[in-house]
Design a protein around this motif. Sequence first.
Motif, PDB file in Angstrom:
ATOM      1  N   THR A  40      24.869 -32.564  16.223  1.00 49.74           N
ATOM      2  CA  THR A  40      25.672 -33.771  16.066  1.00 49.74           C
ATOM      3  C   THR A  40      25.220 -34.793  17.093  1.00 49.74           C
ATOM      4  N   THR A  41      24.713 -35.890  16.608  1.00 54.93           N
ATOM      5  CA  THR A  41      24.246 -36.948  17.511  1.00 54.93           C
ATOM      6  C   THR A  41      25.344 -37.979  17.692  1.00 54.93           C
ATOM      7  N   GLU A  42      25.108 -38.903  18.612  1.00 54.75           N
ATOM      8  CA  GLU A  42      26.079 -39.969  18.834  1.00 54.75           C
ATOM      9  C   GLU A  42      26.218 -40.829  17.586  1.00 54.75           C
ATOM     10  N   GLU A  43      25.123 -40.961  16.831  1.00 60.64           N
ATOM     11  CA  GLU A  43      25.151 -41.754  15.603  1.00 60.64           C
ATOM     12  C   GLU A  43      26.130 -41.162  14.596  1.00 60.64           C
ATOM     13  N   ASP A  44      26.188 -39.827  14.503  1.00 64.13           N
ATOM     14  CA  ASP A  44      27.072 -39.150  13.559  1.00 64.13           C
ATOM     15  C   ASP A  44      28.533 -39.182  13.997  1.00 64.13           C
ATOM     16  N   SER A  45      28.800 -39.522  15.251  1.00 61.01           N
ATOM     17  CA  SER A  45      30.173 -39.472  15.752  1.00 61.01           C
ATOM     18  C   SER A  45      31.082 -40.499  15.094  1.00 61.01           C
ATOM     19  N   LYS A  46      30.531 -41.570  14.512  1.00 63.67           N
ATOM     20  CA  LYS A  46      31.377 -42.564  13.850  1.00 63.67           C
ATOM     21  C   LYS A  46      31.771 -42.133  12.438  1.00 63.67           C
ATOM     22  N   TYR A  47      31.218 -41.031  11.954  1.00 66.73           N
ATOM     23  CA  TYR A  47      31.506 -40.539  10.613  1.00 66.73           C
ATOM     24  C   TYR A  47      32.585 -39.462  10.654  1.00 66.73           C
ATOM     25  N   ILE A  48      33.272 -39.313   9.522  1.00 74.28           N
ATOM     26  CA  ILE A  48      34.295 -38.271   9.393  1.00 74.28           C
ATOM     27  C   ILE A  48      33.692 -37.122   8.600  1.00 74.28           C
ATOM     28  N   THR A  49      33.993 -35.902   9.012  1.00 72.06           N
ATOM     29  CA  THR A  49      33.422 -34.715   8.389  1.00 72.06           C
ATOM     30  C   THR A  49      34.385 -34.128   7.367  1.00 72.06           C
ATOM     31  N   ILE A  50      33.874 -33.812   6.184  1.00 77.86           N
ATOM     32  CA  ILE A  50      34.636 -33.036   5.201  1.00 77.86           C
ATOM     33  C   ILE A  50      34.218 -31.593   5.432  1.00 77.86           C
ATOM     34  N   LYS A  51      35.201 -30.730   5.736  1.00 81.25           N
ATOM     35  CA  LYS A  51      34.912 -29.331   6.077  1.00 81.25           C
ATOM     36  C   LYS A  51      35.375 -28.396   4.972  1.00 81.25           C
ATOM     37  N   SER A  52      34.798 -27.205   4.963  1.00 83.17           N
ATOM     38  CA  SER A  52      35.156 -26.194   3.980  1.00 83.17           C
ATOM     39  C   SER A  52      36.517 -25.581   4.317  1.00 83.17           C
ATOM     40  N   PRO A  53      37.451 -25.596   3.368  1.00 89.11           N
ATOM     41  CA  PRO A  53      38.756 -24.993   3.632  1.00 89.11           C
ATOM     42  C   PRO A  53      38.769 -23.474   3.418  1.00 89.11           C
ATOM     43  N   ILE A  54      37.680 -22.939   2.841  1.00 93.11           N
ATOM     44  CA  ILE A  54      37.626 -21.504   2.536  1.00 93.11           C
ATOM     45  C   ILE A  54      36.210 -20.968   2.737  1.00 93.11           C
ATOM     46  N   ILE A  55      36.093 -19.657   2.737  1.00 90.45           N
ATOM     47  CA  ILE A  55      34.805 -18.975   2.772  1.00 90.45           C
ATOM     48  C   ILE A  55      34.350 -18.790   1.332  1.00 90.45           C
ATOM     49  N   GLY A  56      33.078 -19.014   1.057  1.00 99.20           N
ATOM     50  CA  GLY A  56      32.575 -18.819  -0.301  1.00 99.20           C
ATOM     51  C   GLY A  56      31.177 -19.364  -0.466  1.00 99.20           C
ATOM     52  N   THR A  57      30.804 -19.625  -1.714  1.00 96.40           N
ATOM     53  CA  THR A  57      29.491 -20.181  -2.035  1.00 96.40           C
ATOM     54  C   THR A  57      29.663 -21.629  -2.457  1.00 96.40           C
ATOM     55  N   PHE A  58      28.906 -22.519  -1.822  1.00 95.24           N
ATOM     56  CA  PHE A  58      29.002 -23.964  -2.011  1.00 95.24           C
ATOM     57  C   PHE A  58      28.146 -24.395  -3.202  1.00 95.24           C
ATOM     58  N   TYR A  59      28.750 -25.166  -4.100  1.00 97.94           N
ATOM     59  CA  TYR A  59      28.009 -25.739  -5.230  1.00 97.94           C
ATOM     60  C   TYR A  59      28.284 -27.232  -5.289  1.00 97.94           C
ATOM     61  N   ARG A  60      27.220 -28.027  -5.492  1.00101.92           N
ATOM     62  CA  ARG A  60      27.351 -29.485  -5.536  1.00101.92           C
ATOM     63  C   ARG A  60      27.717 -30.007  -6.916  1.00101.92           C
ATOM     64  N   LYS A  61      27.584 -29.174  -7.972  1.00 93.42           N
ATOM     65  CA  LYS A  61      27.882 -29.629  -9.323  1.00 93.42           C
ATOM     66  C   LYS A  61      28.765 -28.619 -10.046  1.00 93.42           C
ATOM     67  N   PRO A  62      29.498 -29.089 -11.074  1.00 89.89           N
ATOM     68  CA  PRO A  62      30.418 -28.196 -11.784  1.00 89.89           C
ATOM     69  C   PRO A  62      29.711 -27.135 -12.613  1.00 89.89           C
ATOM     70  N   SER A  63      28.501 -27.424 -13.101  1.00 88.63           N
ATOM     71  CA  SER A  63      27.684 -26.456 -13.834  1.00 88.63           C
ATOM     72  C   SER A  63      26.229 -26.897 -13.726  1.00 88.63           C
ATOM     73  N   PRO A  64      25.277 -25.999 -14.000  1.00 85.88           N
ATOM     74  CA  PRO A  64      23.858 -26.332 -13.804  1.00 85.88           C
ATOM     75  C   PRO A  64      23.378 -27.560 -14.590  1.00 85.88           C
ATOM     76  N   ASP A  65      23.988 -27.856 -15.738  1.00 83.27           N
ATOM     77  CA  ASP A  65      23.533 -28.975 -16.558  1.00 83.27           C
ATOM     78  C   ASP A  65      24.285 -30.273 -16.282  1.00 83.27           C
ATOM     79  N   LYS A  66      25.165 -30.299 -15.306  1.00 88.42           N
ATOM     80  CA  LYS A  66      25.955 -31.488 -14.972  1.00 88.42           C
ATOM     81  C   LYS A  66      25.408 -32.134 -13.692  1.00 88.42           C
ATOM     82  N   PRO A  67      25.709 -33.427 -13.479  1.00 85.52           N
ATOM     83  CA  PRO A  67      25.266 -34.091 -12.239  1.00 85.52           C
ATOM     84  C   PRO A  67      26.104 -33.645 -11.039  1.00 85.52           C
ATOM     85  N   ASN A  68      25.565 -33.892  -9.833  1.00 88.07           N
ATOM     86  CA  ASN A  68      26.279 -33.548  -8.603  1.00 88.07           C
ATOM     87  C   ASN A  68      27.578 -34.337  -8.495  1.00 88.07           C
ATOM     88  N   PHE A  69      28.584 -33.730  -7.872  1.00 87.04           N
ATOM     89  CA  PHE A  69      29.850 -34.421  -7.643  1.00 87.04           C
ATOM     90  C   PHE A  69      29.640 -35.618  -6.723  1.00 87.04           C
TER      91      PHE A  69
END
Length: 159
Positions: A74-103
């Motif tokens: 984490t650099t000083e540049e990143d300090s002005k940003y807000i972090t979205i954190k994982s509320p649970i343990i699991g496997t992270f996926y950026r899209k709802p299914s393989p043929d759909k675009p990223n969220f």
Amino acid sequence: MDIKEIQSLIKFVAKSGASEVKLEMEDIKITIKTGSETPETTFIQTAAPMGVAPQMMTQAPAVPVAAASNETATTEEDSKYITIKSPIIGTFYRKPSPDKPNFAEVGTEVKVGDTVCVIEAMKLFNEIESEISGKVVKVLVDDATPVEFDQPLFLVDPS
């Protein structure tokens, strides 16, 4: 005992440095072992009153997130940003299914309540919603990789 209580128990045991903790209650038995580099958690739930066979759910060994490496990354540049954190343990996926675009992509404007990713935990896909409005400036996790509780997923510029 719900999943949030179990997650906080795992986090507490990992921080405490204990090598093994056993918890037995009326309807659940939990053993958390942290003797190796990666903590291992086993959940055993007794039979339901309907006569259902006992269930044994084993969580894959969790990979501990080194807090020191996160702080140095984490650099000083990143300090002005807000972090979205994982509320649970699991496997992270950026899209709802393989043929759909990223969220959410870098540059995407998100509002409170917008789905930014899904996390699969025990065969359930949990939609993770943004708790802030702003522009996504960085995706911190690769698609289809395991994530820990409270692990940073996205950096968002709230301005």
